[in-house]
Design an enzyme around this catalytic site. Structure first.
Site, mmCIF file in Angstrom:
data_model
loop_
_atom_site.group_PDB
_atom_site.id
_atom_site.type_symbol
_atom_site.label_atom_id
_atom_site.label_comp_id
_atom_site.label_asym_id
_atom_site.label_seq_id
_atom_site.Cartn_x
_atom_site.Cartn_y
_atom_site.Cartn_z
ATOM 1 C CE LYS A 199 -3.739 2.307 2.519
ATOM 2 N NZ LYS A 199 -4.622 2.257 3.710
ATOM 3 C CE LYS A 251 -6.505 1.793 -0.646
ATOM 4 N NZ LYS A 251 -7.275 1.740 0.624
#
Length: 334
Positions: A199, A251
């Site tokens: 992330k 992500k």
């Protein structure tokens, strides 16, 4: 000029819509899609988001209606984010059984049962008054180990509320092990731990700040990954797998398709990708300006995730795309 006999002609496989469909290397199925949903405690009616056209903060009632619509369309799962009325330094509402997120989880699980997969975002940023993903130390930095205690408590609260998958999005070192141990000790051995292994500290999260009423002070660069680093994602993947992650996540999606592809090649567990708020907003605003074909751009973006190796995709278009696929409306390869 005429090509000589026997010349290879790749265009043969592109001559008709039916032939193109037949030789497609990847496909998007409704069950591949996960719908992120926001539920806000203080609302009496759904609140549209200016930065994400078509997305709303839900009431409990509208959340249930939208969840039923998604399930009817065949969407694979629902990822819930909660916005409480009260925020404080420790995010106390995050593990409160009567907190908005846990109430919403119970509502959906009681109504929908096992007809879909109910997922919970496990992070403190929606619940803290400072907007960070963990508790702060005396110097204002995020205290990794103290945060793990909060995450473990959240994991138990969300499991008790009915969540089947916990999305560990805080990027704290050791978060998978802390939550897995807490769950197993209390008998929640079947609850799935999904790790946000890669992330990034991304500008593409911008509209999400509005969606969760973020009160972030500063940035998250000390715990989310540097956008310049790809190999680091593989180290995070290795650690999360060793700690017991059942699913791993990359992500954002589009700016990190190279990372997604490498993670997909190495991971023995399912790999998901999150098409984040900024990716969604770019397409919506560009389409509204007449710059791109909205439907084709949406489908092309999802195909890109599948081609890179994503087994499932979190996307705010999940219900719409699933309805189109169910009705045979998908047209990017026609």
């Amino acid at each position: 000029m005429t090509l000589v006999p026997g010349t290879v002609r790749p265009r043969r496989l592109r001559t008709t819509p039916a032939l193109r469909r037949l030789v497609s290397e990847v496909r998007v199925h409704p069950a591949d899609l996960i719908l992120p949903m926001f539920v806000k405690e203080t609302l009496n009616e759904p609140a549209p988001l200016d930065s994400m056209p078509g997305v709303v903060q839900h009431t409990l009632d509208s959340l249930l209606d939208a969840a039923r619509e998604a399930v009817e369309a065949g969407v694979g799962g629902l990822m819930l984010f909660g916005i409480p009325e009260h925020k404080d330094d420790d995010g106390s509402q995050a593990d409160d059984p009567e907190g908005i997120l846990n109430r919403a989880l119970t509502l959906l699980r009681d109504d929908l049962g096992d007809s879909t997969v109910i997922m919970a975002d496990l992070c403190l940023d929606e619940f803290t008054s400072h907007g960070h993903c963990g508790v702060l130390d005396a110097h204002g930095g995020v205290d990794n180990d103290a945060t793990l205690d909060r995450y473990a408590s959240m994991a138990l609260a969300q499991a008790q509320a009915g969540a089947q998958v916990l999305g560990l999005s805080g990027m704290m070192d050791g978060q998978v092990a802390a939550c897995r141990e807490a769950l197993d000790l209390e008998g929640f051995t079947d609850v799935v731990v999904m790790a946000y292994s890669a992330k990034y500290a991304s500008a593409f999260f911008g509209p999400f700040r509005e969606a969760v009423d973020s009160e972030l002070q500063g940035d998250r660069k000390t715990y989310q990954q540097d956008p310049a680093n790809g190999r680091e994602a593989m180290r995070e993947l290795e650690l999360d797998l060793a700690e017991g992650a059942d699913v791993v996540m990359v992500k954002p999606g589009t700016p990190y398709l190279d990372v997604l592809a490498e993670v997909a090649c190495e991971s023995p567990v399912p790999v998901w990708a999150y098409q984040v708020s900024g990716e969604y907003a770019m397409v919506e605003f560009a389409a509204a300006a007449g710059a791109i074909d909205r439907e084709r751009a949406i489908e092309e973006s999802l195909i890109g995730f599948k081609r890179a190796g994503a087994d499932a995709i979190l996307t705010y278009w999940a219900t719409e795309v699933a309805q189109g696929l169910k009705g045979g409306a998908s047209g990017a390869r026609s």
